[in-house]
Design a protein around this motif. Structure first.
Motif, PDB file in Angstrom:
ATOM      1  N   ALA A  19       0.838  -1.200   0.000  1.00  0.00           N
ATOM      2  CA  ALA A  19       0.000   0.000   0.000  1.00  0.00           C
ATOM      3  C   ALA A  19       0.870   1.246   0.000  1.00  0.00           C
ATOM      4  O   ALA A  19       1.930   1.281   0.605  1.00  0.00           O
ATOM      5  CB  ALA A  19      -0.896   0.002   1.234  1.00  0.00           C
ATOM      6  N   THR A  20       0.410   2.245  -0.738  1.00  0.00           N
ATOM      7  CA  THR A  20       1.151   3.504  -0.733  1.00  0.00           C
ATOM      8  C   THR A  20       0.529   4.497   0.250  1.00  0.00           C
ATOM      9  O   THR A  20       0.914   5.639   0.303  1.00  0.00           O
ATOM     10  CB  THR A  20       1.172   4.146  -2.130  1.00  0.00           C
ATOM     11  OG1 THR A  20      -0.183   4.330  -2.546  1.00  0.00           O
ATOM     12  CG2 THR A  20       1.888   3.261  -3.111  1.00  0.00           C
ATOM     13  N   ARG A  21      -0.459   4.022   0.985  1.00  0.00           N
ATOM     14  CA  ARG A  21      -1.065   4.907   1.974  1.00  0.00           C
ATOM     15  C   ARG A  21      -0.860   4.345   3.371  1.00  0.00           C
ATOM     16  O   ARG A  21      -0.865   3.134   3.565  1.00  0.00           O
ATOM     17  CB  ARG A  21      -2.556   5.073   1.699  1.00  0.00           C
ATOM     18  CG  ARG A  21      -2.848   6.073   0.603  1.00  0.00           C
ATOM     19  CD  ARG A  21      -4.310   6.316   0.471  1.00  0.00           C
ATOM     20  NE  ARG A  21      -5.020   5.082   0.164  1.00  0.00           N
ATOM     21  CZ  ARG A  21      -6.323   5.051  -0.085  1.00  0.00           C
ATOM     22  NH1 ARG A  21      -7.041   6.149  -0.051  1.00  0.00           N
ATOM     23  NH2 ARG A  21      -6.919   3.920  -0.348  1.00  0.00           N
ATOM     24  N   VAL A  22      -0.684   5.234   4.305  1.00  0.00           N
ATOM     25  CA  VAL A  22      -0.558   4.844   5.699  1.00  0.00           C
ATOM     26  C   VAL A  22      -1.830   5.274   6.411  1.00  0.00           C
ATOM     27  O   VAL A  22      -2.309   6.394   6.214  1.00  0.00           O
ATOM     28  CB  VAL A  22       0.669   5.523   6.345  1.00  0.00           C
ATOM     29  CG1 VAL A  22       0.653   5.348   7.849  1.00  0.00           C
ATOM     30  CG2 VAL A  22       1.952   4.964   5.750  1.00  0.00           C
ATOM     31  N   LYS A  23      -2.378   4.377   7.208  1.00  0.00           N
ATOM     32  CA  LYS A  23      -3.548   4.727   8.017  1.00  0.00           C
ATOM     33  C   LYS A  23      -3.093   4.992   9.442  1.00  0.00           C
ATOM     34  O   LYS A  23      -2.179   4.336   9.950  1.00  0.00           O
ATOM     35  CB  LYS A  23      -4.555   3.576   8.016  1.00  0.00           C
ATOM     36  CG  LYS A  23      -5.262   3.379   6.694  1.00  0.00           C
ATOM     37  CD  LYS A  23      -6.358   2.336   6.839  1.00  0.00           C
ATOM     38  CE  LYS A  23      -7.094   2.167   5.518  1.00  0.00           C
ATOM     39  NZ  LYS A  23      -8.186   1.187   5.638  1.00  0.00           N
ATOM     40  N   ALA A  24      -3.729   5.940  10.053  1.00  0.00           N
ATOM     41  CA  ALA A  24      -3.359   6.276  11.434  1.00  0.00           C
ATOM     42  C   ALA A  24      -4.601   6.704  12.204  1.00  0.00           C
ATOM     43  O   ALA A  24      -5.595   7.131  11.612  1.00  0.00           O
ATOM     44  CB  ALA A  24      -2.327   7.394  11.448  1.00  0.00           C
ATOM     45  N   THR A  25      -4.538   6.542  13.496  1.00  0.00           N
ATOM     46  CA  THR A  25      -5.601   7.012  14.382  1.00  0.00           C
ATOM     47  C   THR A  25      -4.988   7.931  15.431  1.00  0.00           C
ATOM     48  O   THR A  25      -3.964   7.602  16.036  1.00  0.00           O
ATOM     49  CB  THR A  25      -6.302   5.822  15.069  1.00  0.00           C
ATOM     50  OG1 THR A  25      -6.909   5.027  14.059  1.00  0.00           O
ATOM     51  CG2 THR A  25      -7.362   6.313  16.029  1.00  0.00           C
ATOM     52  N   ILE A  26      -5.616   9.070  15.590  1.00  0.00           N
ATOM     53  CA  ILE A  26      -5.133  10.042  16.572  1.00  0.00           C
ATOM     54  C   ILE A  26      -6.188  10.191  17.656  1.00  0.00           C
ATOM     55  O   ILE A  26      -7.372  10.373  17.361  1.00  0.00           O
ATOM     56  CB  ILE A  26      -4.855  11.395  15.898  1.00  0.00           C
ATOM     57  CG1 ILE A  26      -3.724  11.241  14.876  1.00  0.00           C
ATOM     58  CG2 ILE A  26      -4.509  12.454  16.933  1.00  0.00           C
ATOM     59  CD1 ILE A  26      -3.622  12.394  13.928  1.00  0.00           C
ATOM     60  N   LEU A  27      -5.754  10.067  18.890  1.00  0.00           N
ATOM     61  CA  LEU A  27      -6.637  10.302  20.041  1.00  0.00           C
ATOM     62  C   LEU A  27      -6.288  11.655  20.638  1.00  0.00           C
ATOM     63  O   LEU A  27      -5.123  11.913  20.942  1.00  0.00           O
ATOM     64  CB  LEU A  27      -6.420   9.233  21.109  1.00  0.00           C
ATOM     65  CG  LEU A  27      -6.918   7.825  20.808  1.00  0.00           C
ATOM     66  CD1 LEU A  27      -6.478   6.899  21.941  1.00  0.00           C
ATOM     67  CD2 LEU A  27      -8.432   7.823  20.694  1.00  0.00           C
ATOM     68  N   VAL A  28      -7.271  12.506  20.777  1.00  0.00           N
ATOM     69  CA  VAL A  28      -7.048  13.818  21.403  1.00  0.00           C
ATOM     70  C   VAL A  28      -7.878  13.847  22.680  1.00  0.00           C
ATOM     71  O   VAL A  28      -9.079  13.579  22.652  1.00  0.00           O
ATOM     72  CB  VAL A  28      -7.473  14.968  20.471  1.00  0.00           C
ATOM     73  CG1 VAL A  28      -7.208  16.313  21.133  1.00  0.00           C
ATOM     74  CG2 VAL A  28      -6.749  14.881  19.141  1.00  0.00           C
ATOM     75  N   ARG A  29      -7.218  14.129  23.793  1.00  0.00           N
ATOM     76  CA  ARG A  29      -7.914  14.106  25.090  1.00  0.00           C
ATOM     77  C   ARG A  29      -7.707  15.426  25.821  1.00  0.00           C
ATOM     78  O   ARG A  29      -6.656  16.056  25.669  1.00  0.00           O
ATOM     79  CB  ARG A  29      -7.309  13.027  25.984  1.00  0.00           C
ATOM     80  CG  ARG A  29      -7.473  11.622  25.515  1.00  0.00           C
ATOM     81  CD  ARG A  29      -6.948  10.714  26.626  1.00  0.00           C
ATOM     82  NE  ARG A  29      -7.348   9.341  26.418  1.00  0.00           N
ATOM     83  CZ  ARG A  29      -6.543   8.435  25.859  1.00  0.00           C
ATOM     84  NH1 ARG A  29      -5.334   8.764  25.455  1.00  0.00           N
ATOM     85  NH2 ARG A  29      -6.972   7.206  25.704  1.00  0.00           N
ATOM     86  N   PRO A  30      -8.679  15.815  26.636  1.00  0.00           N
ATOM     87  CA  PRO A  30      -8.417  16.967  27.507  1.00  0.00           C
ATOM     88  C   PRO A  30      -7.314  16.601  28.505  1.00  0.00           C
ATOM     89  O   PRO A  30      -7.300  15.489  29.018  1.00  0.00           O
ATOM     90  CB  PRO A  30      -9.755  17.205  28.217  1.00  0.00           C
ATOM     91  CG  PRO A  30     -10.550  15.951  28.032  1.00  0.00           C
ATOM     92  CD  PRO A  30     -10.031  15.265  26.810  1.00  0.00           C
ATOM     93  N   LYS A  31      -6.384  17.527  28.724  1.00  0.00           N
ATOM     94  CA  LYS A  31      -5.289  17.263  29.668  1.00  0.00           C
ATOM     95  C   LYS A  31      -5.824  17.040  31.074  1.00  0.00           C
ATOM     96  O   LYS A  31      -6.913  17.504  31.412  1.00  0.00           O
ATOM     97  CB  LYS A  31      -4.337  18.469  29.695  1.00  0.00           C
ATOM     98  CG  LYS A  31      -3.298  18.472  28.612  1.00  0.00           C
ATOM     99  CD  LYS A  31      -2.338  19.630  28.863  1.00  0.00           C
ATOM    100  CE  LYS A  31      -1.206  19.642  27.866  1.00  0.00           C
ATOM    101  NZ  LYS A  31      -0.394  20.865  28.004  1.00  0.00           N
ATOM    102  N   GLU A  32      -5.011  16.372  31.891  1.00  0.00           N
ATOM    103  CA  GLU A  32      -5.370  16.227  33.309  1.00  0.00           C
ATOM    104  C   GLU A  32      -5.580  17.624  33.887  1.00  0.00           C
ATOM    105  O   GLU A  32      -4.840  18.532  33.572  1.00  0.00           O
ATOM    106  CB  GLU A  32      -4.222  15.577  34.113  1.00  0.00           C
ATOM    107  CG  GLU A  32      -3.437  14.506  33.393  1.00  0.00           C
ATOM    108  CD  GLU A  32      -4.239  13.252  33.196  1.00  0.00           C
ATOM    109  OE1 GLU A  32      -5.094  12.985  34.057  1.00  0.00           O
ATOM    110  OE2 GLU A  32      -4.029  12.567  32.182  1.00  0.00           O
ATOM    111  N   GLY A  33      -6.581  17.713  34.746  1.00  0.00           N
ATOM    112  CA  GLY A  33      -6.777  18.989  35.434  1.00  0.00           C
ATOM    113  C   GLY A  33      -7.614  19.969  34.639  1.00  0.00           C
ATOM    114  O   GLY A  33      -8.048  20.989  35.171  1.00  0.00           O
TER     115      GLY A  33
END
Lengths: 85, 240
Positions: free
Chosen positions: A4-18
């Motif tokens: 494959a010439t494509r890369v799949k990725a998953t990004i998790l964005v979370r509120p920081k502690e506090g």
């Protein structure tokens, strides 16, 4: 089958502690109303991404920059990048 | 006299909805408003810039996160870097924080409710181009209308802003509508030329609409902008 010439990725964005997460608090209250023994809920965001590159390391480097510049606000959010290999 | 009116650019993003209100209010106060489309790469000849309220790009991702990459914002950042006067209102505040032109971030209101009502704010500094017509400690009644106006700065940053005098407006006691840290309603950058607030001064310029207190902020900006064209503002009808 060619590589494959494509890369799949998953990004998790979370509120920081506090960081107060009123959305998580509201959902926590609703889950408790439903009888679930929930003691904490924090809500973030999932971003599924495909990149036009075959190089996973290059993809990760690109996504780091994407997170710093746009996908997360580093002041209030932290992120994790998972690249499929 | 009209040629001596300062020109104030108002950046119009897709989803801005207070751009014309800002233009109307600035014109009433003695400025010549100039609407600037977000795709413009250069600003016209203006002495100040306003980033208006609204929901630029649908507030997708985070409020202001996408608008900051508009071509016009690059021009606004360059304008600010040269000392140009920039005022952000509501969504404009969110955009300026996302762009790093102001410190902190705006989060969803702690109530999770959209608030739309008059609030009282206290003027903490009157030696800025945005509050010079106000009195120290003056209480202004100005409407807010936002879902994401909770100012966030961690303890260290908040203390730094306090000691540097960058907190220009605070919600009056018991009036904080969104859970903002330190009751912050408006902050200025360290250089003193970029300021933003969550309340809407452009919606409080006529007593018929409940309050004309917002005119003090806009007139302060217009005065400061007028000095930059080398003209003193004497437009009749300018509020005092």
């Amino acid at each position: 089958m060619s590589t494959a010439t494509r890369v799949k990725a998953t990004i998790l964005v979370r509120p920081k502690e506090g960081i107060l997460d009123p959305q998580g608090q509201a959902v926590e209250g609703a889950l408790q109303e439903l009888g679930f023994p929930v003691t904490a809920v924090r809500i973030g965001r999932v971003v599924d991404i495909e990149l036009d590159t075959a190089d996973a390391d290059e993809a990760r480097a690109q996504l780091e920059r994407a997170c710093e510049q746009l996908l997360a606000n580093p002041l209030i959010e932290r992120y994790e990048i998972a690249v499929e290999r | 006299m009209s040629e001596r009116r300062p020109r104030v650019g108002i950046v119009v993003f897709p989803g801005s909805n207070d751009d014309r209100d800002a233009a109307w209010a600035l014109a009433a106060i003695g400025a010549e408003p100039v609407l600037v489309w977000h795709a413009e790469r250069e600003l016209p000849d203006v002495q100040a810039v306003v980033l208006p309220g609204g929901f630029s790009y649908g507030d997708y991702l985070r409020a202001g996160a996408i608008a900051r990459f508009a071509p016009a914002m690059r021009a606004v950042a360059a304008f600010a870097a040269e000392g140009g006067l920039v005022l952000g209102i509501c969504n404009g505040f969110q955009i300026l924080c996302e762009a790093g032109l102001l410190p902190g971030a705006l989060r969803p209101n702690t109530s999770l409710r959209f608030v739309c009502r008059d609030v009282a704010v206290r003027v903490e500094r009157t030696d800025t181009p945005f509050t010079r017509r106000c009195r120290d400690g003056q209480r202004l009644v100005v409407p807010v209308k936002h879902g994401e106006g909770c100012f966030y700065a961690d303890g260290a940053l908040l203390a730094e802003l306090e000691s540097a005098g960058q907190i220009v407006l605070r919600y009056a006691d018991g009036q904080n509508p969104n859970g903002s840290a330190g009751d912050v309603a408006g902050v200025v950058n360290a250089d003193g030329n970029v300021f933003a607030l969550m309340p809407h001064p452009e919606h409080a310029v006529d007593p018929l609409l409940g309050s004309a207190d917002g005119a003090l902020i806009l007139a302060s900006l217009v005065d400061a902008a007028a000095e930059r064209v080398g003209a003193s503002l004497t437009a009749s009808g300018a509020p005092v």
